[in-house]
Design a protein around this motif. Structure first.
Motif, short mmCIF file in Angstrom:
data_model
loop_
_atom_site.label_atom_id
_atom_site.label_comp_id
_atom_site.label_asym_id
_atom_site.label_seq_id
_atom_site.Cartn_x
_atom_site.Cartn_y
_atom_site.Cartn_z
N ALA A 3 -1.63 -2.98 0.77
CA ALA A 3 -0.67 -1.89 0.57
C ALA A 3 -0.83 -1.41 -0.86
N THR A 4 -1.22 -0.16 -1.00
CA THR A 4 -1.36 0.46 -2.32
C THR A 4 -0.36 1.60 -2.40
N VAL A 5 0.40 1.63 -3.47
CA VAL A 5 1.37 2.70 -3.67
C VAL A 5 0.98 3.44 -4.95
N ARG A 6 0.62 4.69 -4.78
CA ARG A 6 0.26 5.54 -5.92
C ARG A 6 1.42 6.44 -6.25
N GLU A 37 9.93 -2.08 -11.64
CA GLU A 37 11.20 -2.66 -12.12
C GLU A 37 12.24 -2.75 -11.02
N MET A 38 12.13 -1.88 -9.99
CA MET A 38 13.03 -1.95 -8.83
C MET A 38 12.74 -3.19 -8.00
N GLY A 39 11.60 -3.85 -8.26
CA GLY A 39 11.26 -5.06 -7.54
C GLY A 39 10.15 -4.87 -6.52
N PHE A 40 9.20 -3.98 -6.81
CA PHE A 40 8.10 -3.73 -5.87
C PHE A 40 7.46 -5.02 -5.39
N HIS A 41 6.98 -5.85 -6.30
CA HIS A 41 6.22 -7.04 -5.89
C HIS A 41 7.07 -8.00 -5.06
N ALA A 54 -0.62 3.05 -10.03
CA ALA A 54 -0.63 2.38 -8.73
C ALA A 54 -0.08 0.96 -8.81
N LEU A 55 0.53 0.55 -7.71
CA LEU A 55 0.95 -0.83 -7.48
C LEU A 55 0.28 -1.27 -6.19
N MET A 56 -0.10 -2.54 -6.11
CA MET A 56 -0.82 -3.00 -4.93
C MET A 56 -0.41 -4.41 -4.54
N LEU A 57 -0.44 -4.64 -3.23
CA LEU A 57 -0.22 -5.96 -2.66
C LEU A 57 -1.32 -6.15 -1.62
N SER A 58 -2.01 -7.28 -1.66
CA SER A 58 -3.06 -7.56 -0.69
C SER A 58 -2.93 -9.00 -0.22
N ARG A 59 -3.03 -9.19 1.11
CA ARG A 59 -2.92 -10.54 1.68
C ARG A 59 -3.86 -10.67 2.87
#
Length: 161
Positions: free
Chosen positions: A123-126, A138-142, A13-18
């Motif tokens: 936003a969570t991406v599994r 590596e594609m630049g998610f963050h 998972a990758l996550m962004l929270s604001r």
């Protein structure tokens, strides 16, 4: 194998929270209105040039992104769960009518929760596996999702509740 304290889910998972100082209804509207999603979804200088959204469980989504060079990248999928002003879950594992896609890559989970007079946007991406997660990072998610979230917040601020 060493135990690093991460579960398989964490490793995929990758996550962004604001915390965004707007009502969650405005953020939800930006995610679910095709005319609005084209204004913020892709980090500039990329553009979102088409959006078809059938926002309901089992409903289809089709978003076309355009690179600065004019190359177009369609993304199709289905909504798995929709809770108005609270949660959107979608995947590219299926396309229209529950037809499997050529390659499942991710499940996106977007949540909107009241916090401190604004909205906790998460936003969570599994991903199906750790390799896909690494590729997405590596594609630049963050950076990319961060810029898109900035654009989302700015647009939502103009809408009110």
């Amino acid at each position: 194998m060493a135990d690093d304290g991460q579960t398989n889910e964490d490793q995929r998972a990758l996550m962004l929270s604001r915390l965004i100082p707007v009502p969650r209804a405005a953020l939800y509207r930006c995610w679910t209105d095709p005319a609005l999603i084209t204004r913020w979804f892709t980090p500039a200088p990329w553009k979102t040039v088409e959006a078809e959204l059938d926002v309901r469980a089992g409903g289809r989504s089709r978003i076309v992104m355009e690179s600065p060079d004019g190359d177009r990248f369609p993304s199709e999928g289905l909504y798995l769960e929709v809770v108005e002003n609270e949660k959107l879950v979608f995947t590219d594992a299926f396309t229209a009518a529950w037809q499997p896609s050529n390659k499942a890559f991710m499940v996106g989970i977007i949540t909107f929760a009241d916090e401190a007079g604004g909205t906790r946007y998460t936003a969570t991406v599994r991903h199906w596996n750790a390799e896909d997660r690494k590729t997405h990072e590596e594609m630049g998610f963050h950076e990319g999702w961060g810029k898109a979230t900035d654009q989302l917040a700015a647009l939502a601020a103009t809408l009110g509740g």
